[in-house]
Motif scaffolding. Structure first.
Motif, PDB file in Angstrom:
ATOM      1  N   ALA B  55       0.849  -1.211   0.000  1.00  0.00           N
ATOM      2  CA  ALA B  55       0.000   0.000   0.000  1.00  0.00           C
ATOM      3  C   ALA B  55       0.878   1.253   0.000  1.00  0.00           C
ATOM      4  CB  ALA B  55      -0.932  -0.015   1.209  1.00  0.00           C
ATOM      5  N   LYS B  56       1.973   1.194   0.745  1.00  0.00           N
ATOM      6  CA  LYS B  56       2.894   2.336   0.799  1.00  0.00           C
ATOM      7  C   LYS B  56       3.538   2.564  -0.576  1.00  0.00           C
ATOM      8  CE  LYS B  56       6.681   3.931   3.726  1.00  0.00           C
ATOM      9  NZ  LYS B  56       7.694   3.519   4.690  1.00  0.00           N
ATOM     10  N   LEU B  57       3.955   1.475  -1.206  1.00  0.00           N
ATOM     11  CA  LEU B  57       4.625   1.596  -2.509  1.00  0.00           C
ATOM     12  C   LEU B  57       3.686   2.148  -3.576  1.00  0.00           C
ATOM     13  CD1 LEU B  57       7.281   0.939  -4.106  1.00  0.00           C
ATOM     14  CD2 LEU B  57       6.190  -1.212  -4.732  1.00  0.00           C
ATOM     15  N   PHE B  58       2.438   1.682  -3.577  1.00  0.00           N
ATOM     16  CA  PHE B  58       1.506   2.062  -4.643  1.00  0.00           C
ATOM     17  C   PHE B  58       0.577   3.214  -4.250  1.00  0.00           C
ATOM     18  CE2 PHE B  58       2.413  -2.458  -5.725  1.00  0.00           C
ATOM     19  CZ  PHE B  58       3.026  -2.216  -6.937  1.00  0.00           C
ATOM     20  N   GLY B  59       0.762   3.774  -3.077  1.00  0.00           N
ATOM     21  CA  GLY B  59      -0.082   4.895  -2.654  1.00  0.00           C
ATOM     22  C   GLY B  59      -1.541   4.510  -2.508  1.00  0.00           C
ATOM     23  N   LEU B 168      -4.352  -0.586 -14.637  1.00  0.00           N
ATOM     24  CA  LEU B 168      -2.953  -0.396 -15.025  1.00  0.00           C
ATOM     25  C   LEU B 168      -2.174  -1.703 -14.828  1.00  0.00           C
ATOM     26  CD1 LEU B 168      -0.542   1.459 -15.787  1.00  0.00           C
ATOM     27  CD2 LEU B 168      -0.332   2.004 -13.356  1.00  0.00           C
ATOM     28  N   ASP B 169      -1.561  -2.159 -15.906  1.00  0.00           N
ATOM     29  CA  ASP B 169      -0.682  -3.323 -15.808  1.00  0.00           C
ATOM     30  C   ASP B 169       0.734  -2.807 -15.546  1.00  0.00           C
ATOM     31  OD1 ASP B 169       0.909  -5.529 -16.096  1.00  0.00           O
ATOM     32  OD2 ASP B 169       0.331  -5.980 -18.164  1.00  0.00           O
ATOM     33  N   ALA B 170       1.159  -2.921 -14.298  1.00  0.00           N
ATOM     34  CA  ALA B 170       2.469  -2.377 -13.895  1.00  0.00           C
ATOM     35  C   ALA B 170       3.535  -3.475 -13.824  1.00  0.00           C
ATOM     36  CB  ALA B 170       2.338  -1.676 -12.551  1.00  0.00           C
ATOM     37  N   SER B 176      10.570  -0.152 -10.439  1.00  0.00           N
ATOM     38  CA  SER B 176      11.581   0.573 -11.223  1.00  0.00           C
ATOM     39  C   SER B 176      11.189   2.018 -11.483  1.00  0.00           C
ATOM     40  CB  SER B 176      11.803  -0.115 -12.570  1.00  0.00           C
ATOM     41  OG  SER B 176      12.340  -1.387 -12.379  1.00  0.00           O
ATOM     42  N   MET B 177       9.950   2.357 -11.197  1.00  0.00           N
ATOM     43  CA  MET B 177       9.512   3.753 -11.322  1.00  0.00           C
ATOM     44  C   MET B 177       8.305   3.958 -10.417  1.00  0.00           C
ATOM     45  SD  MET B 177       7.681   3.847 -15.069  1.00  0.00           S
ATOM     46  CE  MET B 177       9.163   3.384 -15.914  1.00  0.00           C
ATOM     47  N   GLU B 178       7.974   5.199 -10.176  1.00  0.00           N
ATOM     48  CA  GLU B 178       6.830   5.471  -9.298  1.00  0.00           C
ATOM     49  C   GLU B 178       5.540   4.968  -9.958  1.00  0.00           C
ATOM     50  OE1 GLU B 178       5.581   9.554  -8.757  1.00  0.00           O
ATOM     51  OE2 GLU B 178       5.248   9.171  -6.631  1.00  0.00           O
ATOM     52  N   VAL B 179       4.818   4.165  -9.216  1.00  0.00           N
ATOM     53  CA  VAL B 179       3.506   3.698  -9.678  1.00  0.00           C
ATOM     54  C   VAL B 179       2.530   4.028  -8.556  1.00  0.00           C
ATOM     55  CG1 VAL B 179       2.129   1.760 -10.506  1.00  0.00           C
ATOM     56  CG2 VAL B 179       4.583   1.798 -10.967  1.00  0.00           C
ATOM     57  N   ASP B 180       1.920   5.183  -8.646  1.00  0.00           N
ATOM     58  CA  ASP B 180       1.067   5.674  -7.570  1.00  0.00           C
ATOM     59  C   ASP B 180      -0.391   5.668  -8.042  1.00  0.00           C
ATOM     60  OD1 ASP B 180       1.122   7.508  -4.897  1.00  0.00           O
ATOM     61  OD2 ASP B 180      -0.410   8.199  -6.311  1.00  0.00           O
ATOM     62  N   GLY B 185      -3.973   7.713 -11.740  1.00  0.00           N
ATOM     63  CA  GLY B 185      -5.421   7.701 -11.965  1.00  0.00           C
ATOM     64  C   GLY B 185      -5.972   6.298 -12.107  1.00  0.00           C
ATOM     65  N   ALA B 186      -5.193   5.309 -11.725  1.00  0.00           N
ATOM     66  CA  ALA B 186      -5.639   3.917 -11.892  1.00  0.00           C
ATOM     67  C   ALA B 186      -6.719   3.554 -10.881  1.00  0.00           C
ATOM     68  CB  ALA B 186      -4.455   2.967 -11.748  1.00  0.00           C
ATOM     69  N   ASP B 187      -7.710   2.817 -11.343  1.00  0.00           N
ATOM     70  CA  ASP B 187      -8.714   2.258 -10.437  1.00  0.00           C
ATOM     71  C   ASP B 187      -8.239   0.917  -9.911  1.00  0.00           C
ATOM     72  OD1 ASP B 187     -11.005   4.217 -10.779  1.00  0.00           O
ATOM     73  OD2 ASP B 187     -10.533   3.709 -12.849  1.00  0.00           O
ATOM     74  N   MET B 188      -7.393   0.281 -10.701  1.00  0.00           N
ATOM     75  CA  MET B 188      -6.799  -0.991 -10.282  1.00  0.00           C
ATOM     76  C   MET B 188      -5.361  -1.048 -10.814  1.00  0.00           C
ATOM     77  SD  MET B 188      -9.899  -3.685 -10.981  1.00  0.00           S
ATOM     78  CE  MET B 188     -10.538  -2.938 -12.477  1.00  0.00           C
ATOM     79  N   ILE B 189      -4.485  -1.622 -10.016  1.00  0.00           N
ATOM     80  CA  ILE B 189      -3.099  -1.826 -10.445  1.00  0.00           C
ATOM     81  C   ILE B 189      -2.775  -3.311 -10.261  1.00  0.00           C
ATOM     82  CG2 ILE B 189      -0.664  -1.331  -9.974  1.00  0.00           C
ATOM     83  CD1 ILE B 189      -1.528   1.407  -8.884  1.00  0.00           C
TER      84      ILE B 189
END
Lengths: 81, 371
Positions: B55-59, B168-170, B176-180, B185-189
């Motif tokens: 949760a911390k990593l993905f905001g 979002l398919d991360a 390797s980069m910020e994925v917040d 604006g992702a509803d799902m990651i």
């Protein structure tokens, strides 16, 4: 004070955030038989002194709980919900 | 042997990952959520801790909305098939992996947003595919074939403007980069745990902003509300049916913590630097065609008319790279490599400039036909 919760995962999460936010002792226990309305139920147990603080944390974290009880003596519970 | 296939999995993990899995297996090992005993509660706390880190990593505002899956494919299937009703339409992109394309094809009612020759999908291309009944737009953050990064925030805005959700398919960007969740604006990651997040194989993550909008496509025992045959709505149990791979999640938590401590920017910068050196080296050689943009840590290329699989065979076991189609047939079509695929080199955090120099030499020998 006893708060009944639907799942052991949610009860554990509640205990974890309460410990983190308030630094108080919280136990996860099987819901006592007289309060268990069937199926698997778990409760968190903590001192009555923290009733309002715990209520605030549970509300802030939107943790789904069932009922709130104060402990009036061994095996005697008062429904506060 | 030099491992340069980090787009497939990060082979080397931080020591803390292995130690956590061993510790859990040796000293804990209870079935999480099955009973109130200390071992079971220990298992739950392991899962909760992993949720906190993710949760911390993905905001993600509510950590209970982090679900653990077997891999990114399972996460994407759960998100896609759990969101769509039979009459709903879904938009995917040409750069998506088969883990997105195949569930969309299984659903049936789908459109593919085109990519240009560099593998970039313009938000306008997505807009053109949207229909009144479009319920979901899916896009990969970074192409697993060529490393081109998409403007996912703009694609998310396009989806939302038309009342659709954005998934979002991360898989190639997480770690390797910020994925917040808020910034993209992702509803799902959805992402795997075993690539950039440095966790073990058999782990994946799905973050869902509004779980009530997604059906559980796999149901069963959750250790909660056992008196009912209905799947619980509470999170994460709604999506955690069956015994969770808790030892692996103990490792994944340590992998994510390593990424948080090291910093995604630092990791991404290192990978991009190695990638830039490699691309610059390739440009010095005759007959090499490089595909995609130099946005991340992935390079796709071909050497003259040599089939990509032959190049991989020539590199042998000295260099672990990946040739062929990389489970992304439409991406290869967009890049013009649908007749034979491409060679992919993907350095990771544990690679060095020396590794890049060595593979450069090996590629040069192939160009000069010395191998």
């Amino acid at each position: 004070m006893l708060v009944t919760i639907g799942s052991v995962t949610t009860a554990s999460r509640a205990a974890k955030v309460i410990r983190r936010e308030l630094g108080i002792n919280v136990q996860v226990i099987h819901t006592p038989t007289q309060l268990n309305r069937g199926g698997c139920s778990y409760s968190i147990r903590f001192s009555d002194n923290y009733h309002m603080s715990v209520k605030r944390v549970i509300s802030d974290y939107r943790i789904p709980v069932k009922r709130w009880y104060s402990e009036e003596g061994a095996g005697v519970y008062n429904d506060l919900s | 042997m030099i491992y340069l296939d980090n787009a497939a999995t990060t082979r080397k993990k931080p020591y803390s990952v292995y130690a956590a899995m061993l510790r859990y297996s040796l000293f804990m090992g209870g079935n999480a959520g099955r009973g109130g005993n200390g071992l079971s509660l220990g298992g739950i706390n392991t899962i909760l801790s992993a949720q906190e880190s993710a949760a911390k990593l993905f905001g993600v505002a509510d950590e209970s909305n982090v679900i653990f899956t077997l891999n990114a494919t399972y996460a994407l299937n759960m998100a896609i098939l759990g969101t769509l009703a039979p009459d709903d339409h879904i938009v995917v992109t040409a750069m998506d992996h088969n883990s997105v394309l195949r569930p969309a094809a299984l659903h049936g009612n789908y459109s593919v947003a085109k990519a240009d020759k560099s593998g970039f999908v313009s938000p306008g291309s997505v807009r053109k595919c949207i229909k009144p009944n479009t319920k979901l737009v899916v896009c990969t953050h970074v192409s697993n074939v060529c490393g081109t990064r998409q403007n996912v925030a703009e694609i998310a805005r396009t989806a939302h403007k038309n009342g659709a959700l954005f998934l979002l398919d991360a898989s190639q960007s997480a770690g390797s980069m910020e994925v917040d969740m808020t910034k993209t604006g992702a509803d799902m990651i959805a992402c795997p745990g075993h690539k950039g997040l440095m966790g073990p194989m058999g782990t994946g993550i799905l973050c869902i902003k509004e779980p009530e909008r997604v059906r559980a496509i796999i149901v069963g025992g959750t250790g909660s509300e056992s008196e009912s045959v209905a799947q619980p709505d509470s999170m994460p149990e709604k999506f955690h049916s069956g015994t969770v791979n808790t030892p692996a999640l103990a490792g994944l938590k340590k992998g994510i913590d390593f990424v948080l401590d090291t910093g995604v920017d630092a990791i991404g910068r290192h990978e991009h630097r190695l990638n830039t050196i490699f691309r610059d080296n390739l440009r010095e050689m005759d007959g090499i065609k490089i595909y995609g943009r130099n946005d991340t840590g992935i390079t796709a290329f071909n050497i003259g008319n040599i089939p990509s699989e032959d190049v991989a065979a020539m590199l042998g076991d000295n260099f672990i790279i990946r040739a062929g189609y990389h489970c992304a047939p439409l991406a290869h079509k967009a890049l013009g490599t649908d007749n034979g695929g491409a060679v992919r080199v993907s350095p990771g955090y544990y690679n060095t400039v020396k590794d890049i120099e060595k593979i450069t030499d090996a590629v040069y020998k192939i160009v000069k036909r010395e191998i």
